[in-house]
Design an enzyme around this catalytic site. Structure first.
Site, mmCIF file in Angstrom:
data_model
loop_
_atom_site.group_PDB
_atom_site.id
_atom_site.type_symbol
_atom_site.label_atom_id
_atom_site.label_comp_id
_atom_site.label_asym_id
_atom_site.label_seq_id
_atom_site.Cartn_x
_atom_site.Cartn_y
_atom_site.Cartn_z
ATOM 1 N N GLU A 126 0.857 -1.191 0.000
ATOM 2 C CA GLU A 126 0.000 0.000 0.000
ATOM 3 C C GLU A 126 0.889 1.235 0.000
ATOM 4 O O GLU A 126 1.692 1.428 0.915
ATOM 5 C CB GLU A 126 -0.917 -0.004 1.229
ATOM 6 N N ASP A 185 -6.468 -4.371 -5.523
ATOM 7 C CA ASP A 185 -7.564 -3.581 -4.962
ATOM 8 C C ASP A 185 -7.044 -2.173 -4.721
ATOM 9 O O ASP A 185 -7.092 -1.660 -3.612
ATOM 10 C CB ASP A 185 -8.056 -4.220 -3.661
ATOM 11 N N SER A 186 -6.530 -1.585 -5.776
ATOM 12 C CA SER A 186 -5.898 -0.279 -5.643
ATOM 13 C C SER A 186 -6.772 0.786 -6.291
ATOM 14 O O SER A 186 -7.962 0.882 -6.010
ATOM 15 C CB SER A 186 -4.497 -0.310 -6.264
ATOM 16 N N ASP A 216 -9.184 2.791 -8.656
ATOM 17 C CA ASP A 216 -10.265 2.549 -9.596
ATOM 18 C C ASP A 216 -9.743 2.857 -10.995
ATOM 19 O O ASP A 216 -9.153 3.905 -11.225
ATOM 20 C CB ASP A 216 -11.436 3.468 -9.239
#
Length: 334
Positions: free
Chosen positions: A37, A113-114, A116
């Site tokens: 992240e 899942d970063s 959009d």
């Protein structure tokens, strides 16, 4: 993860709130989860203000009696390797085209899942539009590895081909196929309490994982019951996943199907739709036969009508033989 028999190594790109990490750690086969992240401040905020997203206190191996509110962050789990780094650089340095890759370092599952894809950020283009990054992603996966990534909010088919984001994602998928992906499946997720469902794609590097993705609900429930980490209550840790839920991900939405068939009309199921399967056709034919039988027994013949009329003219008493016959017909109709 349920599409892999013994997933050991997982990588997560983004998901700074910790929810994807929490769900991965619920699988006791998982030995390590590397979470990448870029926003360290956001992860700290999640620890303080979004605890329910990354709370692993229900796992029996976590001792939360010493904390004031009983909260145990998944970020601190011994199986979690949480890094505040640029995932693109991290993957390219370890799994790029010129790197000598150790098979033991590859991942069974990679979850993106970063950003959009529709985000105006330049990072979206770097994630979904970089040939070098695609190479590193596919190189990082095991022979039967799976990559999951989001496609943004679900959409219809109107004007989709003129959408630059759609074009970018189509190129991303084509690049994945060029780098060894054996199968790519689209699916929608509508259980997340969002305003609209979200679309995702699952990329399979091998045929076995794809076949397991299509397992029956009962098989998936069994896998989850065997795989879940022990909880302090003795119940299942999987509060948002079961076999029935998983089966809703096995086929694309009608809009996704229409878009794919518009782009590639020669696909095997485009003429008849995704439900054109031998079992479905056989059931439909059986239902047609039942309907024909119902119509046959429901419509009285002219002879029966004439006989009933004559009987009514000669006697007001019920004809027991006729009543018995009609009762038998009713039973057959049922």
């Amino acid at each position: 993860l349920v599409a892999r028999p013994h997933p050991r190594r997982v990588a997560i790109i983004g998901s700074g709130e910790g929810a994807a990490l929490r769900e991965c750690l619920k699988h006791q086969t998982v030995e390590s989860v590397t979470m990448l992240e870029i926003d360290e401040v956001f992860m700290q905020l999640a620890r303080e203000q979004m605890k329910e997203w990354n709370d692993c206190s229900e796992f029996s191996y976590n001792n939360n009696e010493t904390t004031e509110d009983g909260y145990v962050s998944c970020f601190d789990d011994e199986r979690a390797n949480v890094l505040a780094v640029d995932a693109i650089e991290w993957f390219q340095q370890r799994f790029g085209a010129a790197v000598d890759i150790d098979e033991a370092h590859k991942f069974d599952v990679v979850i993106m899942d970063s950003f959009d894809p529709a985000s105006p950020s330049s990072l979206s283009k770097n994630l979904y539009g970089s040939e070098e990054f695609v190479t590193a992603l596919t190189n990082s996966l095991t022979k039967e590895g799976i990559l999951i990534f989001q496609l943004s909010l679900s959409h219809g088919i109107e004007h989709v081909h003129s959408d630059p984001v759609f074009k970018m994602l189509q190129e991303f998928v084509a690049s994945l196929a060029k780098h060894g992906a054996q199968s790519i499946k689209s699916y929608g997720e509508g259980h997340g309490q969002e305003w609209n469902p979200w679309d995702f794609q699952a990329v399979f590097m091998g045929d076995e994982s794809r076949a397991r993705w299509l397992s029956e609900a009962s098989q998936i429930d069994y896998v989850l019951s065997e795989r879940g980490v022990a909880t302090k209550t003795g119940g299942s840790p999987f509060h948002y996943m079961d076999g029935a839920t998983m089966t809703t991900y096995q086929y694309p939405s009608r809009a996704q199907e229409d878009i794919s068939c518009d782009l590639k009309p020669d696909l095997a199921l485009c003429d008849n739709g995704q439900t054109y399967q031998p079992a479905v056709v056989e059931l439909s034919q059986a239902m047609d036969r039942i309907q024909q039988l119902r119509m046959h027994y429901a419509a009285p013949s002219e002879e029966t009508v004439s006989s009933d009329s004559a009987s009514n003219e000669t006697s007001d008493e019920p004809d027991m033989a006729t009543a018995t016959t009609c009762s038998g017909c009713a039973e057959q109709r049922v």
